[in-house]
Design an enzyme around this catalytic site. Structure first.
Site, PDB file in Angstrom:
ATOM      1  N   GLY A   1       0.792  -1.221   0.000  1.00 40.51           N
ATOM      2  CA  GLY A   1       0.000   0.000   0.000  1.00 40.51           C
ATOM      3  C   GLY A   1       0.823   1.270   0.000  1.00 40.51           C
ATOM      4  O   GLY A   1       0.278   2.366   0.051  1.00 40.51           O
ATOM      5  N   HIS A   2       2.139   1.174  -0.105  1.00 35.48           N
ATOM      6  CA  HIS A   2       3.014   2.360   0.013  1.00 35.48           C
ATOM      7  C   HIS A   2       4.101   2.334  -1.042  1.00 35.48           C
ATOM      8  O   HIS A   2       5.259   2.135  -0.700  1.00 35.48           O
ATOM      9  CB  HIS A   2       3.641   2.381   1.406  1.00 35.48           C
ATOM     10  CG  HIS A   2       4.165   3.701   1.828  1.00 35.48           C
ATOM     11  ND1 HIS A   2       5.431   4.143   1.547  1.00 35.48           N
ATOM     12  CD2 HIS A   2       3.576   4.697   2.531  1.00 35.48           C
ATOM     13  CE1 HIS A   2       5.618   5.337   2.074  1.00 35.48           C
ATOM     14  NE2 HIS A   2       4.509   5.687   2.676  1.00 35.48           N
ATOM     15  N   PHE A   3       3.982   2.550  -2.139  1.00 32.33           N
ATOM     16  CA  PHE A   3       2.800   2.775  -2.969  1.00 32.33           C
ATOM     17  C   PHE A   3       2.867   1.757  -4.087  1.00 32.33           C
ATOM     18  O   PHE A   3       3.943   1.570  -4.640  1.00 32.33           O
ATOM     19  CB  PHE A   3       2.807   4.189  -3.520  1.00 32.33           C
ATOM     20  CG  PHE A   3       2.830   5.234  -2.425  1.00 32.33           C
ATOM     21  CD1 PHE A   3       1.652   5.610  -1.794  1.00 32.33           C
ATOM     22  CD2 PHE A   3       4.014   5.819  -2.008  1.00 32.33           C
ATOM     23  CE1 PHE A   3       1.665   6.582  -0.799  1.00 32.33           C
ATOM     24  CE2 PHE A   3       4.028   6.779  -1.010  1.00 32.33           C
ATOM     25  CZ  PHE A   3       2.862   7.168  -0.401  1.00 32.33           C
TER      26      PHE A   3
END
Length: 151
Positions: free
Chosen positions: A55-57
């Site tokens: 999720g990052h990224f």
């Protein structure tokens, strides 16, 4: 005169005996150059398999700065615990403070982060360290961290 080098290297097996952290939150692979002045270098091999990259990224993976600060704290914990002699050896480290934190450059998959930590103060069970996170010799983050070593 005390030798400037106390331990040459702490491997992952010793880190696992020293810190309570486990996957996915054990954020150092080894600690090298631990010295009698309570300094040393934590090493983190950053891979695309890190859970944070989900999720990052997803389109442009960047290793989260807060995880670098935690890596600094874990390195400081290993240095602190391995420096205590005798039967009073602490069994836990609690991260207490972060000061003067700056993120300078992004860290990407494939980078090897070195957490250069040195003690800047100590009072009883409280320790303070200054840390510089480096990739290929360039500073990517820096902070002062405080911790308490305890049973």
């Amino acid at each position: 005169m005390e030798s400037p080098i106390k331990f040459e290297e702490v491997d992952i097996a010793t880190i696992l005996k020293t810190l309570p952290h486990r996957y996915p939150f054990l954020l150092i692979d080894r600690v090298i150059n631990i010295r009698a002045d309570h300094s040393g270098i934590g090493v983190k091999n950053v891979t695309i398999n890190e859970p944070a990259f989900q999720g990052h990224f997803p389109e442009r993976p960047v290793y989260p700065g807060v995880l670098m600060i935690e890596g600094m704290a874990q390195t400081a914990g290993v240095i602190g615990i391995t420096s205590v002699e005798g039967t009073e050896k602490p069994r836990a480290v609690y991260f207490l403070t972060i000061d003067k934190c700056k993120f300078r450059k992004p860290v990407m998959p494939g980078d090897i982060v070195e957490y250069h930590m040195r003690s800047i103060g100590r009072r009883k069970t409280m320790w303070w360290f200054h840390g510089d996170a480096k990739v290929n010799g360039a500073t990517v983050a820096e902070a002062d961290v405080g911790a308490m070593l305890t049973d």
